[in-house]
Design an enzyme around this catalytic site. Structure first.
Site, short mmCIF file in Angstrom:
data_model
loop_
_atom_site.label_atom_id
_atom_site.label_comp_id
_atom_site.label_asym_id
_atom_site.label_seq_id
_atom_site.Cartn_x
_atom_site.Cartn_y
_atom_site.Cartn_z
N GLY A 46 0.78 -1.12 0.15
CA GLY A 46 0.22 0.07 0.01
C GLY A 46 0.86 1.26 -0.10
O GLY A 46 0.53 2.17 -0.60
N GLU A 101 4.03 4.09 6.27
CA GLU A 101 2.62 3.42 5.84
C GLU A 101 1.86 3.98 5.11
O GLU A 101 1.64 5.26 4.91
CB GLU A 101 2.13 3.32 7.45
CG GLU A 101 2.33 1.81 8.01
CD GLU A 101 1.45 0.78 7.31
OE1 GLU A 101 1.09 0.99 6.13
OE2 GLU A 101 1.14 -0.22 8.16
N ASP A 102 0.83 3.33 4.33
CA ASP A 102 -0.22 3.71 3.76
C ASP A 102 -1.41 4.62 4.53
O ASP A 102 -1.69 5.72 4.49
CB ASP A 102 -0.88 2.94 2.81
CG ASP A 102 -1.25 1.67 3.25
OD1 ASP A 102 -1.20 1.55 4.52
OD2 ASP A 102 -1.88 0.96 2.48
N ASP A 105 -5.46 2.54 10.72
CA ASP A 105 -6.73 2.27 10.93
C ASP A 105 -6.94 2.00 12.44
O ASP A 105 -6.76 2.83 13.17
CB ASP A 105 -7.24 1.27 9.92
CG ASP A 105 -8.80 1.12 9.84
OD1 ASP A 105 -9.53 1.82 10.23
OD2 ASP A 105 -9.05 -0.24 9.54
N LYS A 133 -7.21 7.02 10.25
CA LYS A 133 -8.58 7.19 10.62
C LYS A 133 -8.80 7.10 12.08
O LYS A 133 -8.86 5.95 12.64
CB LYS A 133 -9.32 6.06 10.05
CG LYS A 133 -9.50 5.61 8.65
CD LYS A 133 -10.40 4.60 8.31
CE LYS A 133 -10.27 4.02 6.86
NZ LYS A 133 -10.94 2.79 6.75
N PHE A 154 -14.04 3.66 3.85
CA PHE A 154 -13.02 2.54 3.30
C PHE A 154 -12.52 3.34 1.82
O PHE A 154 -13.23 3.80 0.95
CB PHE A 154 -13.47 1.41 2.77
CG PHE A 154 -12.34 0.30 2.22
CD1 PHE A 154 -11.73 -0.46 3.30
CD2 PHE A 154 -11.96 0.04 0.99
CE1 PHE A 154 -10.57 -1.18 2.99
CE2 PHE A 154 -10.97 -0.80 0.57
CZ PHE A 154 -10.15 -1.32 1.62
N VAL A 155 -11.17 3.64 1.80
CA VAL A 155 -10.66 4.29 0.59
C VAL A 155 -9.53 3.41 -0.35
O VAL A 155 -9.06 2.65 0.16
CB VAL A 155 -9.80 5.64 1.12
CG1 VAL A 155 -11.13 6.64 1.84
CG2 VAL A 155 -8.64 5.39 2.15
N ASP A 161 -5.66 -0.35 -2.38
CA ASP A 161 -6.41 -1.22 -3.10
C ASP A 161 -7.69 -1.65 -2.40
O ASP A 161 -7.93 -1.61 -1.08
CB ASP A 161 -5.61 -2.42 -3.35
CG ASP A 161 -5.46 -3.31 -2.38
OD1 ASP A 161 -5.08 -3.08 -1.22
OD2 ASP A 161 -5.67 -4.70 -2.45
P1 5GP Z 1 -4.75 -1.51 10.78
O1 5GP Z 1 -3.99 -2.68 11.43
O2 5GP Z 1 -4.34 -0.15 11.38
O3 5GP Z 1 -6.24 -1.75 11.02
O4 5GP Z 1 -4.70 -1.59 9.49
C1 5GP Z 1 -3.56 -1.21 8.62
C2 5GP Z 1 -3.99 -1.47 7.28
O5 5GP Z 1 -5.33 -1.94 6.67
C3 5GP Z 1 -3.20 -0.68 6.19
O6 5GP Z 1 -1.89 -0.72 5.97
C4 5GP Z 1 -4.28 -1.22 4.97
O7 5GP Z 1 -3.37 -2.15 4.26
C5 5GP Z 1 -5.33 -1.51 5.33
N1 5GP Z 1 -6.46 -0.52 5.48
C6 5GP Z 1 -7.14 -0.01 6.48
N2 5GP Z 1 -7.86 0.81 6.18
C7 5GP Z 1 -8.03 0.91 4.85
C8 5GP Z 1 -8.65 1.63 3.73
O8 5GP Z 1 -9.67 2.42 3.93
N3 5GP Z 1 -8.49 1.35 2.56
C9 5GP Z 1 -7.54 0.42 2.13
N4 5GP Z 1 -7.45 0.14 0.85
N5 5GP Z 1 -6.89 -0.30 2.92
C10 5GP Z 1 -7.05 0.00 4.36
#
Ligand code: 5GP
Length: 181
Positions: A46, A101-102, A105, A133, A154-155, A161
């Site tokens: 990402g 990081e992308d 969340d 977020k 969700f983006v 992706d």
């Molecule tokens: P976390 O562990 O913080 O919940 O999730 C991190 C990962 O979830 C990100 O690196 C990404 O790959 C994926 N992710 C979380 N939210 C989104 C979103 O809105 N869109 C996309 N495409 N990936 C997300």
């Protein structure tokens, strides 16, 4: 089994705004790491597009390495179980690390990566994330350089992706699910 019906929603962050913010973050990192040679850790897949643009805005001698983790259980919800799929090739001990990081969340992926990297004795460790977020956070994680805060939606686009699609969109767009994913 067919997947959920999806369509692209509104553009949340247009291309020119992304580029402006990436330039600002690049300048900030250039100033903060003056005289140092940071090691950028791009979290695949990402963060690939963001990293490529960001690195070219950093006017320092630097190095790059890549890590990959997997955490997603269903299409858009983390399983909470983070697994290291690809480790760095270089040693991180004594290095000034900038994890790219992308999106942050729940924070579980970033929390895992920070614990993993801290245990290897880097000289310093900072986080640069394109998106966050905050309303979805389940654990507290530091973000030292942040592109944009976004709402709980969700983006896709600019590297992000949905089932490997939409990474090449030049902007960040919401994705609409016509039925629950
Ligand atoms: P976390 O562990 O913080 O919940 O999730 C991190 C990962 O979830 C990100 O690196 C990404 O790959 C994926 N992710 C979380 N939210 C989104 C979103 O809105 N869109 C996309 N495409 N990936 C997300």
């Amino acid at each position: 089994m067919s997947g959920p019906q999806i369509r692209l929603g509104e553009i949340l962050i247009p291309q020119d705004l992304i580029h402006r913010r990436v330039r600002q973050i690049g300048s900030q990192i250039t100033a903060d790491y003056c005289g140092k040679c940071p090691l950028f850790l791009c979290i695949l897949q990402g963060a690939a597009v963001f990293s490529a643009d960001l690195l070219r805005q950093v006017e320092l001698e630097l190095s790059i390495d890549f890590m990959a983790v997997s955490s997603y259980g269903t299409a858009t919800e983390t399983s909470g179980q983070v697994q290291l799929m690809k480790d760095v090739d270089s040693s991180v001990e004594g290095r000034h690390l900038i994890l790219v990081e992308d999106i942050v969340d729940t924070g579980l992926t970033l929390g895992y990566l920070l614990r993993n990297l801290q245990s290897r004795f880097p000289a310093s460790l900072r986080v640069c994330a394109l998106l966050s977020k905050p309303s979805r956070r389940r654990i507290g994680v530091p973000i030292d350089y942040l592109g944009f805060e976004i709402p709980d939606t969700f983006v896709v686009g600019y590297g992000l992706d949905y089932q490997q699609r939409f990474r090449n969109l030049p902007h960040i767009s919401s994705l609409i699910f016509n039925q629950a994913p």
